[in-house]
Motif scaffolding. Structure first.
Motif, PDB file in Angstrom:
ATOM      1  N   GLY A 236      45.310  49.841  47.917  1.00 16.72           N
ATOM      2  CA  GLY A 236      46.495  49.010  48.047  1.00 16.72           C
ATOM      3  C   GLY A 236      46.717  48.109  46.851  1.00 16.72           C
ATOM      4  N   ARG A 237      45.883  48.232  45.817  1.00 13.78           N
ATOM      5  CA  ARG A 237      45.984  47.389  44.628  1.00 13.78           C
ATOM      6  C   ARG A 237      45.931  48.257  43.381  1.00 13.78           C
ATOM      7  NH1 ARG A 237      41.551  42.682  45.276  1.00 13.78           N
ATOM      8  NH2 ARG A 237      42.848  41.715  43.669  1.00 13.78           N
ATOM      9  N   THR A 238      46.568  47.808  42.319  1.00 15.39           N
ATOM     10  CA  THR A 238      46.437  48.508  41.048  1.00 15.39           C
ATOM     11  C   THR A 238      45.111  48.130  40.403  1.00 15.39           C
ATOM     12  OG1 THR A 238      47.461  46.745  39.752  1.00 15.39           O
ATOM     13  CG2 THR A 238      48.938  48.407  40.714  1.00 15.39           C
ATOM     14  N   LEU A 239      44.686  48.901  39.426  1.00 16.76           N
ATOM     15  CA  LEU A 239      43.458  48.586  38.703  1.00 16.76           C
ATOM     16  C   LEU A 239      43.561  47.216  38.041  1.00 16.76           C
ATOM     17  CD1 LEU A 239      42.845  52.095  37.159  1.00 16.76           C
ATOM     18  CD2 LEU A 239      41.162  50.863  38.522  1.00 16.76           C
ATOM     19  N   THR A 240      44.720  46.928  37.460  1.00 12.16           N
ATOM     20  CA  THR A 240      44.912  45.640  36.788  1.00 12.16           C
ATOM     21  C   THR A 240      44.839  44.489  37.776  1.00 12.16           C
ATOM     22  OG1 THR A 240      46.298  46.668  35.090  1.00 12.16           O
ATOM     23  CG2 THR A 240      46.478  44.283  35.358  1.00 12.16           C
ATOM     24  N   ASP A 241      45.468  44.654  38.939  1.00 13.03           N
ATOM     25  CA  ASP A 241      45.441  43.610  39.954  1.00 13.03           C
ATOM     26  C   ASP A 241      44.015  43.363  40.443  1.00 13.03           C
ATOM     27  OD1 ASP A 241      46.720  41.788  41.900  1.00 13.03           O
ATOM     28  OD2 ASP A 241      46.058  43.264  43.367  1.00 13.03           O
ATOM     29  N   TYR A 242      43.258  44.454  40.672  1.00 13.91           N
ATOM     30  CA  TYR A 242      41.873  44.315  41.126  1.00 13.91           C
ATOM     31  C   TYR A 242      41.038  43.590  40.073  1.00 13.91           C
ATOM     32  CZ  TYR A 242      37.320  45.475  43.088  1.00 13.91           C
ATOM     33  OH  TYR A 242      36.058  45.388  43.622  1.00 13.91           O
ATOM     34  N   LEU A 243      41.224  43.979  38.793  1.00 15.59           N
ATOM     35  CA  LEU A 243      40.463  43.362  37.712  1.00 15.59           C
ATOM     36  C   LEU A 243      40.810  41.883  37.576  1.00 15.59           C
ATOM     37  CD1 LEU A 243      38.569  43.489  35.286  1.00 15.59           C
ATOM     38  CD2 LEU A 243      40.487  44.334  33.914  1.00 15.59           C
ATOM     39  N   ASN A 244      42.090  41.542  37.647  1.00 18.59           N
ATOM     40  CA  ASN A 244      42.483  40.135  37.552  1.00 18.59           C
ATOM     41  C   ASN A 244      41.891  39.315  38.697  1.00 18.59           C
ATOM     42  OD1 ASN A 244      43.984  40.437  35.212  1.00 18.59           O
ATOM     43  ND2 ASN A 244      45.900  40.828  36.309  1.00 18.59           N
ATOM     44  N   GLY A 245      41.942  39.868  39.910  1.00 17.34           N
ATOM     45  CA  GLY A 245      41.356  39.166  41.048  1.00 17.34           C
ATOM     46  C   GLY A 245      39.861  38.970  40.878  1.00 17.34           C
ATOM     47  N   LEU A 246      39.190  39.996  40.365  1.00 16.43           N
ATOM     48  CA  LEU A 246      37.751  39.904  40.124  1.00 16.43           C
ATOM     49  C   LEU A 246      37.447  38.822  39.102  1.00 16.43           C
ATOM     50  CD1 LEU A 246      34.816  40.971  40.247  1.00 16.43           C
ATOM     51  CD2 LEU A 246      35.480  42.711  38.582  1.00 16.43           C
ATOM     52  N   ARG A 247      38.217  38.796  38.017  1.00 14.83           N
ATOM     53  CA  ARG A 247      37.990  37.801  36.968  1.00 14.83           C
ATOM     54  C   ARG A 247      38.196  36.377  37.481  1.00 14.83           C
ATOM     55  NH1 ARG A 247      40.936  41.288  32.133  1.00 14.83           N
ATOM     56  NH2 ARG A 247      38.975  42.024  31.152  1.00 14.83           N
ATOM     57  N   ILE A 248      39.209  36.177  38.301  1.00 16.34           N
ATOM     58  CA  ILE A 248      39.445  34.837  38.835  1.00 16.34           C
ATOM     59  C   ILE A 248      38.355  34.452  39.834  1.00 16.34           C
ATOM     60  CG2 ILE A 248      41.047  33.394  40.132  1.00 16.34           C
ATOM     61  CD1 ILE A 248      41.820  34.152  37.180  1.00 16.34           C
ATOM     62  N   ASP A 249      37.857  35.401  40.610  1.00 16.57           N
ATOM     63  CA  ASP A 249      36.728  35.116  41.508  1.00 16.57           C
ATOM     64  C   ASP A 249      35.503  34.671  40.708  1.00 16.57           C
ATOM     65  OD1 ASP A 249      38.141  35.686  43.784  1.00 16.57           O
ATOM     66  OD2 ASP A 249      37.389  37.739  43.985  1.00 16.57           O
ATOM     67  N   LYS A 250      35.243  35.348  39.592  1.00 16.02           N
ATOM     68  CA  LYS A 250      34.117  34.969  38.738  1.00 16.02           C
ATOM     69  C   LYS A 250      34.359  33.590  38.121  1.00 16.02           C
ATOM     70  CE  LYS A 250      31.745  38.735  39.302  1.00 16.02           C
ATOM     71  NZ  LYS A 250      30.437  38.730  39.992  1.00 16.02           N
ATOM     72  N   ALA A 251      35.609  33.323  37.742  1.00 16.32           N
ATOM     73  CA  ALA A 251      35.935  32.009  37.189  1.00 16.32           C
ATOM     74  C   ALA A 251      35.707  30.911  38.223  1.00 16.32           C
ATOM     75  CB  ALA A 251      37.391  32.004  36.714  1.00 16.32           C
ATOM     76  N   LYS A 252      36.082  31.162  39.468  1.00 21.28           N
ATOM     77  CA  LYS A 252      35.861  30.182  40.534  1.00 21.28           C
ATOM     78  C   LYS A 252      34.369  29.887  40.698  1.00 21.28           C
ATOM     79  CE  LYS A 252      39.928  31.217  43.400  1.00 21.28           C
ATOM     80  NZ  LYS A 252      40.382  31.781  44.693  1.00 21.28           N
ATOM     81  N   MET A 253      33.554  30.959  40.630  1.00 19.77           N
ATOM     82  CA  MET A 253      32.110  30.782  40.744  1.00 19.77           C
ATOM     83  C   MET A 253      31.581  29.885  39.628  1.00 19.77           C
ATOM     84  SD  MET A 253      29.121  32.102  39.186  1.00 19.77           S
ATOM     85  CE  MET A 253      29.538  33.749  38.608  1.00 19.77           C
ATOM     86  N   LEU A 254      32.048  30.101  38.396  1.00 17.26           N
ATOM     87  CA  LEU A 254      31.598  29.296  37.263  1.00 17.26           C
ATOM     88  C   LEU A 254      32.112  27.867  37.359  1.00 17.26           C
ATOM     89  CD1 LEU A 254      32.105  31.921  34.416  1.00 17.26           C
ATOM     90  CD2 LEU A 254      29.925  31.061  35.286  1.00 17.26           C
ATOM     91  N   LEU A 255      33.326  27.696  37.859  1.00 13.48           N
ATOM     92  CA  LEU A 255      33.896  26.356  37.998  1.00 13.48           C
ATOM     93  C   LEU A 255      33.152  25.523  39.034  1.00 13.48           C
ATOM     94  CD1 LEU A 255      37.681  27.291  37.850  1.00 13.48           C
ATOM     95  CD2 LEU A 255      36.486  25.801  36.223  1.00 13.48           C
ATOM     96  N   SER A 256      32.728  26.160  40.127  1.00 13.69           N
ATOM     97  CA  SER A 256      32.082  25.419  41.210  1.00 13.69           C
ATOM     98  C   SER A 256      30.563  25.389  41.110  1.00 13.69           C
ATOM     99  CB  SER A 256      32.480  26.016  42.563  1.00 13.69           C
ATOM    100  OG  SER A 256      32.039  27.365  42.656  1.00 13.69           O
ATOM    101  N   GLY A 257      29.987  26.341  40.372  1.00 12.29           N
ATOM    102  CA  GLY A 257      28.529  26.443  40.370  1.00 12.29           C
ATOM    103  C   GLY A 257      27.860  26.281  39.031  1.00 12.29           C
TER     104      GLY A 257
END
Length: 309
Positions: A236-257
């Motif tokens: 249900g997602r494009t490769l680009t959308d999945y990659l962007n979501g993954l990158r922002i999830d990783k960014a959230k982890m770095l921001l909070s941890g």
């Protein structure tokens, strides 16, 4: 196979947290031109073919026989009390890793996240496996099960049948077997699942750098356009959308941890432009990176205050 058998994988107590594994035998063995007599035992057995080829004959409850020709990288899972025999043809050599286990009542300490019942409630593939009795099951393995089996046998050699690591590795073994069986049953989607999984693995291992669709497609041996359509249809997602979501999830982890400066985090997650990083973060995170870190710091302080009370 009776559900009351302590050796069977298909018992009532398997899914309600009342049983834990009890290992009877675990060993490596090389066979050369060998013919075994039919035998059975009150334990579930995994025979994993590491090299060569062999034949495993299995007798069903009705007295009929099934013959399985195994090759390197395949395993057969045999339920308890199922008559079977191993045949290695003249001139052939095979090396196996065998693990045999039954089940005994658990104690309160083992009825935790590693408990079979808990895992079955969390993992539909495992619940389905435990509810679908069979005498034998042959599965191909992309070396995921082999790695787990080797680790389990090494831990058993060192610690015997006790310890949290043994329970964790056995839990992983059941989960991997259940997922392999699920993929095998869903043969019409088996190859699709493989390509999607490989594409996701590639993204998770390379999100920190610039990635093009052509690179991902080359990594999974598909045409870029076909992979793009396949991924969108089944996720249900494009490769680009999945990659962007993954990158922002990783960014959230770095921001909070972590204490990584906000200005550097874009580079950590493979986004070259800080301005574009802020746009993506607002789109996928609903706020700016600065606001997210401030919120995470406030939440952390509140938790520490609660602990200190």
């Amino acid at each position: 196979m009776p559900e009351t058998s302590s050796g069977s994988l298909f018992q009532v107590g398997m899914t309600d947290g009342r049983l834990q594994p009890d290992f009877h035998a675990y060993y490596y063995k090389q066979w050369t031109a060998y013919r075994m007599d039919y035998h059975c035992h009150n334990s579930t057995e995994i025979m994993y073919l590491m090299t060569g080829s062999c034949i495993v004959d299995v007798k069903t409850e009705e007295g009929a026989g099934k013959r399985f020709a195994l090759k390197k990288g395949e395993l057969i899972l045999l339920d308890a009390n199922v008559p079977h025999r191993l045949i290695v043809e003249e001139g052939a050599v095979c090396r196996m890793l065998n693990v045999e286990f039954a089940f005994v009542p658990t104690n309160a300490e083992c009825n935790s996240a590693t408990g079979i019942g808990v895992l079955a409630r969390e993992e539909p593939a495992l619940a389905d496996l435990l509810r679908s009795p069979f005498a034998s099951l042959v599965l191909p393995d992309p070396e995921e099960v082999l790695h787990t089996l080797k680790s389990l046998v090494l831990e058993l050699d060192q610690k015997g049948g006790q310890g949290i690591m043994v329970r964790l590795l056995f839990a992983e073994l059941l989960l991997r077997l259940a997922r392999l069986r699920r993929e095998q049953l869903d043969s019409s989607r088996q190859h699709v699942h493989h390509y999607i999984r490989k594409a996701m693995e590639y993204l998770h291992q390379n999100y920190d750098r610039s990635i093009r669709v052509e690179e991902i497609a080359a990594a999974v041996n598909l045409h870029p356009g076909y992979l793009h359509r396949l991924f969108k249809r089944h996720t249900g997602r494009t490769l680009t959308d999945y990659l962007n979501g993954l990158r922002i999830d990783k960014a959230k982890m770095l921001l909070s941890g972590s204490a990584v400066p906000i200005a550097d985090i874009a580079d950590y997650v493979g986004i070259g432009s800080r301005q574009y990083f802020h746009l993506l973060f607002r789109k996928y995170g609903g706020c700016t990176p600065t606001e997210y870190r401030e919120r995470a710091e406030r939440d952390s302080r509140k938790k520490n205050e609660v602990r200190s009370i």
